[in-house]
Motif scaffolding. Structure first.
Motif, PDB file in Angstrom:
ATOM      1  N   UNK A  10       0.833  -1.209   0.000  1.00 29.81           N
ATOM      2  CA  UNK A  10       0.000   0.000   0.000  1.00 29.81           C
ATOM      3  C   UNK A  10       0.863   1.253   0.000  1.00 29.81           C
ATOM      4  N   UNK A  11       1.948   1.233   0.755  1.00 33.53           N
ATOM      5  CA  UNK A  11       2.860   2.378   0.783  1.00 33.53           C
ATOM      6  C   UNK A  11       3.503   2.575  -0.583  1.00 33.53           C
ATOM      7  N   UNK A  12       3.944   1.490  -1.213  1.00 33.61           N
ATOM      8  CA  UNK A  12       4.546   1.586  -2.545  1.00 33.61           C
ATOM      9  C   UNK A  12       3.520   2.091  -3.555  1.00 33.61           C
ATOM     10  N   UNK A  13       2.289   1.627  -3.437  1.00 34.69           N
ATOM     11  CA  UNK A  13       1.222   2.073  -4.324  1.00 34.69           C
ATOM     12  C   UNK A  13       0.986   3.572  -4.178  1.00 34.69           C
ATOM     13  N   UNK A  14       0.963   4.060  -2.950  1.00 39.42           N
ATOM     14  CA  UNK A  14       0.752   5.485  -2.711  1.00 39.42           C
ATOM     15  C   UNK A  14       1.870   6.320  -3.322  1.00 39.42           C
ATOM     16  N   UNK A  15       3.086   5.805  -3.315  1.00 38.01           N
ATOM     17  CA  UNK A  15       4.218   6.552  -3.870  1.00 38.01           C
ATOM     18  C   UNK A  15       4.238   6.519  -5.397  1.00 38.01           C
ATOM     19  N   UNK A  16       3.421   5.681  -5.999  1.00 44.67           N
ATOM     20  CA  UNK A  16       3.370   5.558  -7.454  1.00 44.67           C
ATOM     21  C   UNK A  16       2.094   6.154  -8.025  1.00 44.67           C
ATOM     22  N   UNK A  17       1.380   6.917  -7.239  1.00 44.51           N
ATOM     23  CA  UNK A  17       0.058   7.380  -7.628  1.00 44.51           C
ATOM     24  C   UNK A  17       0.070   8.249  -8.889  1.00 44.51           C
ATOM     25  N   UNK A  18       1.091   9.057  -9.095  1.00 42.73           N
ATOM     26  CA  UNK A  18       1.124   9.907 -10.294  1.00 42.73           C
ATOM     27  C   UNK A  18       1.203   9.047 -11.556  1.00 42.73           C
ATOM     28  N   UNK A  19       2.107   8.066 -11.566  1.00 43.37           N
ATOM     29  CA  UNK A  19       2.224   7.189 -12.738  1.00 43.37           C
ATOM     30  C   UNK A  19       0.954   6.383 -12.969  1.00 43.37           C
ATOM     31  N   UNK A  20       0.369   5.862 -11.909  1.00 46.12           N
ATOM     32  CA  UNK A  20      -0.853   5.065 -12.054  1.00 46.12           C
ATOM     33  C   UNK A  20      -2.018   5.903 -12.560  1.00 46.12           C
TER      34      UNK A  20
END
Length: 134
Positions: free
Chosen positions: A60-70
């Protein structure tokens, strides 16, 4: 690898293929989220006298840090591919450059003011408009 699960590897590396990040974003982000959760729970306990159960998922933390790309991948049909985004070598102001002495220069001039200062400082004003107009 939580970065793979979060889609981070889709944008990490050069256009020819993904690269393993040297920084453990999910682990570090998860630790920070965990610390914030503990502090918040302690604050709540001080105010209410009640404890709280905390769970932090590294993915979840990694996902939050990738939010712009996603977000771009989901909503922009012209989203840049790996190696072509602003943060992966797609613009001149955010790349690695090999210098005359063989060493590398890491440039992070994302805003126009920093790009203008850089091209002025390296005496290459002719490059001023290749990243930003004017």
């Amino acid at each position: 690898h939580c970065g793979a699960v979060a889609g981070t590897l889709a944008m990490t590396g050069e256009a020819r293929g993904p690269g393993i990040p040297a920084v453990q974003g999910g682990d570090m982000g998860g630790a920070l989220y965990g610390a914030m959760a503990v502090v918040s729970a302690l604050f709540e306990r001080e105010r209410t006298g009640k404890g709280r159960h905390i769970e932090v998922a590294l993915a979840d933390a990694a996902l939050a840090m990738n939010v712009i790309n996603l977000h771009r991948a989901a909503h922009d049909p012209e989203a840049p591919a790996r190696g072509q985004s602003e943060l992966s070598g797609g613009i001149p102001g955010y790349r690695l450059y090999r210098c005359r002495d063989g060493k590398l220069l890491a440039l992070g001039a994302l805003e126009p003011k920093f790009w203008k200062l850089f091209v002025k400082d390296v005496a290459m004003a002719n490059l001023r408009t290749i990243q930003f107009d004017g």
